[in-house]
Scaffold this active site. Structure first.
Site, PDB file in Angstrom:
ATOM      1  N   GLU A 228       0.810  -1.228   0.000  1.00  0.00           N
ATOM      2  CA  GLU A 228       0.000   0.000   0.000  1.00  0.00           C
ATOM      3  C   GLU A 228       0.839   1.273   0.000  1.00  0.00           C
ATOM      4  O   GLU A 228       0.427   2.303   0.534  1.00  0.00           O
ATOM      5  CB  GLU A 228      -0.974  -0.006   1.186  1.00  0.00           C
ATOM      6  CG  GLU A 228      -1.978  -1.143   1.126  1.00  0.00           C
ATOM      7  CD  GLU A 228      -2.882  -1.231   2.353  1.00  0.00           C
ATOM      8  OE1 GLU A 228      -2.754  -0.375   3.244  1.00  0.00           O
ATOM      9  OE2 GLU A 228      -3.705  -2.158   2.416  1.00  0.00           O
ATOM     10  N   GLU A 315      -5.538  -8.519  -0.409  1.00  0.00           N
ATOM     11  CA  GLU A 315      -5.921  -8.363   0.990  1.00  0.00           C
ATOM     12  C   GLU A 315      -7.389  -7.970   1.022  1.00  0.00           C
ATOM     13  O   GLU A 315      -7.830  -7.096   0.273  1.00  0.00           O
ATOM     14  CB  GLU A 315      -5.085  -7.314   1.708  1.00  0.00           C
ATOM     15  CG  GLU A 315      -5.443  -7.188   3.185  1.00  0.00           C
ATOM     16  CD  GLU A 315      -4.570  -6.176   3.915  1.00  0.00           C
ATOM     17  OE1 GLU A 315      -3.383  -6.086   3.573  1.00  0.00           O
ATOM     18  OE2 GLU A 315      -5.096  -5.482   4.793  1.00  0.00           O
TER      19      GLU A 315
END
Length: 949
Positions: A228, A315
């Protein structure tokens, strides 16, 4: 954890759904077609009893082959399946250990319970039967709720026996040799020349992969970049080239971005970059902590599909081990239906971290946060996952004609084996409040024998209602019908060999006093070199040989250079947590030694730690080599409030003892057995302990000891305080119910904010209030986070009207917080009842996507405001400052009597367990538009006959 921290932090969504006491009915349609009958081994027909270990083998069958053309069917509740349909290949459902110390406490569980937990996660045919394990490549930096150990803390250091992820991967492979392994970095060591996107980091990753094989025999199948935190095209290309040059078959996933497929646009415009990326992965494609309804709106999805590469939700989840199953039941299906996603990874694998660390230790496939007692909880997240993984294998393919959203019901996906007639269909019915009779029709030789059926009632908190085999169905002429109950998950399959693990965990209990650790029983330089119950949040706390003229082994903070941090967390000093977060009155002491100039802290009553501010919320006794000491409390922003201070010698490389004692509001601090301060403070009332060191120094600790009074069992939340007097209310003989109100006494035309009394209940009645807040002006709750909650003048058009014999009718435009509240005139003891029932019908309309699903209401029950709630981490608040527990349901179009049991009411803020012996209020709330451009929506609700049952 593996998620970006929102600017405005919200509590995890905890979902509960309506429970209906309807029974499924099965029927076979008697129609004819050309059929060919093949012999079937009778032994393959048997479905194992619930509780049996089916061994995880999918055993196929044979029978009638259906090959007639599939006719179009206009019925809304018809499921059409074409066995020859195109579809992408299913890859896996997996779990993620990392993005924090999410599995830290699992390592310390007693062997028997540890093996049971691992079986539920990885053993085929026993529980979740996971097909992939994703782990963090550690860097000694906080990545949500813990730091994973680095294998190279300096350019010359290499140690591949640190950390527990190696052990966890071995355990997964031992249970399922076919499981795939995936690695990803959140942070990195600070010594790299060139930062994260450097050749040093590529070498760091590649050596980790090579030694996974060399030391442990583990083949790493997939690797990502920076969790991220963006990507560098040249760096990804170099990573791929290095893997190939080293003879590694590990595939590259990019970019592990938060809710974005943007990397795909770069891939489509750059042939070299596109060739370097094997799989496109994004996080939370259905929205962060969402209901799992919309998985197809993530930016750049069309670009991702245009790559032609595998698409993964690398995820997903971040939801509790129990009610989070509702959203995941949707997401597992809708990932493919709406975005062609073929792999899903759940954060986290297991909720096995301290409750006073960020996100409370409950987001996972199961809960395992008490290693001292062995207590763990297997709930619906395990069985929702099993509904796919125990019936499908990686390599099967989806049938596009056989996978769809079923309007007003839910969604379904069908998968077929590549080299056999086996098939499975997973159906969720979470968008309806009523049973639906569904008609299944197929072509392409799908129904080749009896159809085995398994079911989970997602509205039930009873384990016997989860993952239960149902009677087989025998299709007739390639068709069958099935009456599906609302709020259920079903798997229809040709396979057998499934199983439901059945274990009995020990009871929940607090860590008992006295407890101590001298660190002599651990190894140096290799696991187990992290002492029991020590959980590093920042830095690395491992066992080493003692220094400072002390023999034996001590606990040492190892990291002396700041790591490259994961960007969305604030970085505290190196700190480790230890002890039960539920402790209140206790004493803690430890010997400490500073190896470089700075300070060290002994911390007690750690209530929580702030991911956004970095603060360790508790009481700190800090000693410095400058000869000063300070006792202070720390808040979420790491601001210290000094309670006492003074001077005392604390030279480098010498041992001294620090101690704290907590008794009610009295806090006593001592250095080298001499009391230096006694103060009164009520900021923090409960919590475990911790050890901290100033950045970035070595320090050692020894002889950690806890004393205190015995502590009883610990639940997920308790009510405390002195309640108002409650009126006893035994059940009435009429149908076992007791009327609260039928709204007959309400004024016939109530406007915005209007209230009225009612007196038809058996306990003296109360008042009704319609809490609409309009008219008003826009109220921007947090525009930086994209959160816009409003009150609009149009809200005044939403009115409530009482009609004798009908009930209360609410209708108009909804633009802000709107609903009906019933406030009882006195506290009611309803403990002899099972819950509350009411008759309702209507249409909530189409609220904006972030406000909740269309046609949903939230029902909640309140407790007197002079009671207090204490959550699992010991946080307390009075009820007028807490969100009551609730459940959400779909509003039926026709008048329907719904029953809500006490057990169905979940969540709240903080999370707590409702006490039905103290009921003061009942409320129905409509979805609230909260977007950048909020638009009112139309709704009408008819509510009547509210009763205890």
């Amino acid at each position: 954890m593996a998620r970006s921290l929102p600017v405005a932090t919200k509590s995890p969504v905890r979902l509960a759904w309506t429970l209906f006491a309807a029974l499924a009915t099965l029927s076979a349609l008697d129609c004819s077609s050309n059929q060919k009958t093949n012999a079937r081994d009778a032994s393959l027909d048997a479905t194992p009893e619930a509780g049996a270990d089916g061994g995880g083998e999918l055993l196929g069958g044979s029978g009638p082959l259906c090959s007639a053309a599939l006719a179009a069917d206009s019925a809304a509740d018809t499921i059409l399946i074409d066995g020859a349909s195109a579809g992408r290949v299913f890859d896996f459902i997996g779990g993620l250990s990392g993005g924090g110390g999410t599995s830290r406490l699992l390592y310390d569980y007693p062997a028997a319970q540890q093996n049971e937990i691992l079986d539920y996660l990885f053993k085929p045919g026993f529980g979740a039967s996971l097909e992939l394990l994703k782990v963090e490549i550690g860097a000694d930096t906080d990545t949500t709720n813990g730091a994973e150990a680095s294998h190279a803390r300096t350019p010359t250091d290499q140690n591949y026996r640190r950390g527990y992820e190696w052990w966890l991967m071995q355990q997964a492979k031992a249970r399922n040799p076919q499981i795939k392994l995936y690695a990803l970095e959140w942070g990195a060591p600070g010594w790299f020349n060139g930062g994260f996107f450097s050749q040093d980091n590529i070498d760091y990753i590649v050596r980790w992969i090579q030694n996974a094989e060399a030391v442990y025999g583990l083949s790493i199948d997939y690797v990502g970049g920076w969790n991220e935190n963006g990507y560098s095209k040249p760096w990804v290309e170099s990573l791929k080239a290095t893997l190939v040059a080293k003879g590694l078959s590990t595939e590259v996933v990019s970019a592990d971005a938060f809710n974005s497929w943007a990397v795909a646009a770069d891939m489509n415009g750059d042939a070299a970059f596109n060739a370097a990326v094997d799989i496109v992965g994004t996080h939370y494609p259905c929205g962060y902590q969402s209901l799992g309804l919309d998985c197809g709106s993530t930016p750049n999805l069309s670009d991702a599909l245009a790559t032609g590469k595998r698409l993964w939700a690398s995820e997903e989840g971040s939801l509790p081990f129990d009610d989070g199953a509702v959203a995941m039941a949707r997401a597992y299906n809708r990932h493919y239906i709406q975005a062609q996603i073929t792999g899903t990874i759940n954060w986290s694998l297991v909720g096995s971290w301290y409750a006073n660390l960020p996100y409370g230790g409950v987001d996972g496939l199961l809960y395992a946060g008490q290693p001292w007692s062995g207590y763990y909880v297997v709930d619906r997240q395990i069985w929702v996952t099993a509904h796919t993984t125990q019936f499908v294998r990686p390599g099967w393919h989806y049938l596009d004609t056989g996978s769809a959203v079923l309007d007003g019901v839910g969604s379904y996906v069908t998968l077929k084996a590549p080299n056999s007639p086996d098939w499975s269909l997973v159906l969720e019915t979470l968008e309806t409040g009523l049973p639906h009779t569904l008609h299944f029709a197929e072509t392409g030789s799908v129904f080749t024998g009896p159809v085995h059926v398994w079911a989970t009632d997602l509205a039930s908190s009873t384990p016997s209602d989860w993952f239960v085999p149902q009677p087989d169905i025998t299709p007739s002429a390639c068709e069958f019908s099935f009456t599906a109950l609302p709020n259920h998950l079903y798997t229809f399959t040709s396979t057998s060999g499934q199983g439901k693990g059945m274990t009995t965990p020990p009871a929940s209990a607090a860590l008992q006093f006295p407890y101590s650790d001298d660190f002599e029983s651990y190894t140096v330089g290799a696991m187990p070199n992290i002492p029991k119950y020590i959980s590093a949040l920042q830095g690395a706390f491992e066992v080493e040989a003692c220094v400072g003229a002390r023999s034996g082994k001590c606990l040492q903070q190892e990291v002396t250079a700041a790591p490259i941090a994961w960007g969305s967390v604030a970085s505290p000093d190196p700190v480790a947590f230890v002890g039960d977060p539920h402790w209140a009155d206790f004493g803690v002491s430890v010997d400490g030694l500073l190896q470089q100039s700075g300070s060290l802290d002994l911390i007690g009553r750690i209530t929580s730690q702030s991911q956004s501010g970095g603060g360790v919320l508790g009481y700190h006794l800090q000693a410095s080599d400058s000869g000063t000491w300070t006792l202070f409390s720390q808040d979420a922003g790491a601001k210290n409030s000094v309670l006492a201070s003074g001077t005392a010698p604390f030279p480098l490389n010498s041992w001294h003892t620090l101690a704290l004692n907590f008794k009610g509001s009295t806090i006593t601090a001592a250095l080298d057995s001499a009391t230096v301060a006694t103060v009164d403070d009520t900021t923090y009332k409960t919590g475990g302990a911790g050890l901290s060191v100033s950045k970035w120094n070595n320090a050692q600790f020894d002889n950690l000891a806890f004393t205190g009074s015995a502590v009883g069992n610990v639940g997920t939340g308790v009510l405390s305080g002195t309640p108002t007097a409650c009126t006893a209310m035994p059940p009435t003989p009429v149908a076992g119910t007791s009327l609260i109100t039928d709204f007959s006494g309400v004024a016939p035309n109530a406007g915005v904010g209007a209230g009225a009394s009612f007196g038809s209940g058996a306990f003296g009645g109360g008042s009704y209030f319609y809490p609409a807040l309009g008219p008003g002006v826009d109220s921007l709750a947090n525009p930086q986070a994209g959160i816009y909650c409003t009150t609009l003048a149009t809200q005044s058009s939403f009115v409530a009207t009482a009609t004798p014999g009908t009930g209360l009718v609410l209708s108009g435009q909804v633009a802000t917080y709107t609903g009906i509240g019933l406030y009882l005139s006195q506290c009611v003891d309803a403990s002899t009842f099972q819950g509350i029932e009411f008759t309702i019908s209507g249409n909530v309309g189409s609220a904006t996507p972030d406000a909740g699903a269309p046609s949903d209401l939230t029902f909640s029950v309140s407790t007197p405001i002079d009671s207090k709630v204490q959550d699992g981490a010991g946080n307390t608040c009075t009820l007028n400052g807490c969100g009551p527990p609730s459940y959400t349901f779909s509003v039926p179009a026709q008048p329907t009597t719904l029953r809500v049991t006490w057990e169905m009411l979940k969540g709240g803020s903080p999370i707590f367990v409702l006490n039905p012996g103290k009921i003061s209020g009942i409320q129905w709330s409509l979805p609230w538009p909260c977007t950048t451009s909020p638009v009112p929506y139309a709704a009408q609700i008819v509510l009547s006959d509210v009763s205890f049952f």
